[in-house]
Write an enzyme that holds these catalytic residues in place. Structure first.
Site, short mmCIF file in Angstrom:
data_model
loop_
_atom_site.label_atom_id
_atom_site.label_comp_id
_atom_site.label_asym_id
_atom_site.label_seq_id
_atom_site.Cartn_x
_atom_site.Cartn_y
_atom_site.Cartn_z
N GLY A 10 0.81 -1.21 0.00
CA GLY A 10 0.00 0.00 0.00
C GLY A 10 0.85 1.26 0.00
O GLY A 10 2.08 1.21 0.01
N THR A 61 -9.66 -0.64 2.94
CA THR A 61 -9.87 0.80 2.81
C THR A 61 -10.97 1.20 1.84
O THR A 61 -11.15 2.38 1.56
CB THR A 61 -8.56 1.48 2.37
OG1 THR A 61 -8.12 0.89 1.13
CG2 THR A 61 -7.48 1.33 3.42
N TYR A 124 -16.92 1.27 7.37
CA TYR A 124 -15.47 1.40 7.40
C TYR A 124 -15.01 2.03 8.72
O TYR A 124 -14.15 1.48 9.41
CB TYR A 124 -14.99 2.25 6.22
CG TYR A 124 -13.54 2.66 6.32
CD1 TYR A 124 -12.52 1.74 6.17
CD2 TYR A 124 -13.18 3.99 6.59
CE1 TYR A 124 -11.18 2.11 6.28
CE2 TYR A 124 -11.86 4.37 6.70
CZ TYR A 124 -10.86 3.44 6.55
OH TYR A 124 -9.55 3.80 6.67
#
Length: 284
Positions: A10, A61, A124
């Site tokens: 990432g 994410t 989230y």
């Protein structure tokens, strides 16, 4: 120092590897090499490597996608950090876990302190907050860093998206009623390294950009830099739109500014995102 890094592919993971201090050893693992939601796998990998510290940059994410995949998001964002905390505790390793501004509802008008009440708006944010609680319940000495609006030369992010769109379109509508502090992942990586070097106390820290903007203002600055560097020929015409005009499956916090005084007190500078823009846009 021996570091085990999750989320190695990432934005933060790649920037962290770029900045690794000389003499440090790292085991950098992406989700294909280590599924942090798999407790037995986490335990085995960490017991074998025996790191001094674990940096959890791995996360689910997909803010909008999480609304339709709550179980998947919870496995990565809640169970995953808990597994890492348990494994860290078993070998006496330090844990630094990265969290998010989405733990807040965005109704504030002053930069959020680490002690302010949390109230996530969607799946989230809830799974990330649950992950914080899971880490704290297992390993109270863990350091949790909340950050926001992350961008870099790697992966997919708002800066890259804006530059790409400007190559195809002459006009763009950008949300103007959400405010936050953009954070360059390279600066966040440096901050984490400094926390490790200082053996800083556990607890929650806020880390973000040194100046707040709206998405509209951020985009405007991105295009100014891209034009000045010859990355794009001309700046697209920008129009401000409201969140209501740009509906998404997940609600976003309207005000997402994090107060960074606690981490600054350790001599750690907040992200100079404007400087970072000038350094990375030509790397795309």
């Amino acid at each position: 120092m021996k570091i085990l890094l999750t989320g190695a592919n990432g934005q933060l993971g790649r920037c962290f590897q770029d900045r690794l201090p000389e003499g440090w050893q790292i085991e950098a693992l992406g989700s294909a090499e280590l599924d942090i939601s798999n407790a037995s796998q986490v335990e085995a990998v960490i017991a074998a490597w025996k790191p001094d510290a674990i940096v959890n940059a791995g996360a689910y994410t997909g803010v909008d996608k999480a609304e339709s995949e709550p179980e998947v998001a919870a496995r990565v964002n809640t169970q995953g950090p808990k597994n890492l905390a348990l494994a860290a505790r078993a070998i006496g390793a330090k844990l630094i876990h990265v969290s998010t501004d989405y733990v807040f509802d965005g109704q504030g008008t002053q930069p959020y302190l680490e002690t302010d009440p949390t109230a996530p708006l969607g799946v989230y944010g809830k799974t990330k907050l649950d992950g914080e609680h899971a880490v704290q319940s297992v390993l109270p000495d863990a350091a949790i860093i909340r950050t926001a609006w992350v961008f870099s030369e790697y992966g997919n992010n708002f800066v890259k998206t804006m530059v790409k769109l400007s190559e195809k379109r002459d006009a763009l509508g950008i949300v103007s009623d959400q405010r936050g502090c953009p954070t360059y992942a390279g600066d966040l990586a440096t901050a984490i390294i400094k926390l490790l070097e200082q053996d800083a106390a556990g607890g929650i820290y806020h880390y973000g950009g040194s100046r707040e903007v709206s998405w509209f203002e951020f985009a405007d600055r991105i295009f100014d830099v891209a034009v000045s560097q010859g990355r794009i020929e001309k700046k697209p015409a920008l129009s401000a739109v409201t969140t209501e005009q740009y509906p998404t499956p997940a609600k976003r916090p309207a005000y997402s500014v994090l107060d960074g005084k606690k981490i600054k007190a350790l001599g750690i500078s907040l992200s100079d995102w404007d400087k970072a823009l000038t350094e990375i846009i030509n790397k795309f």
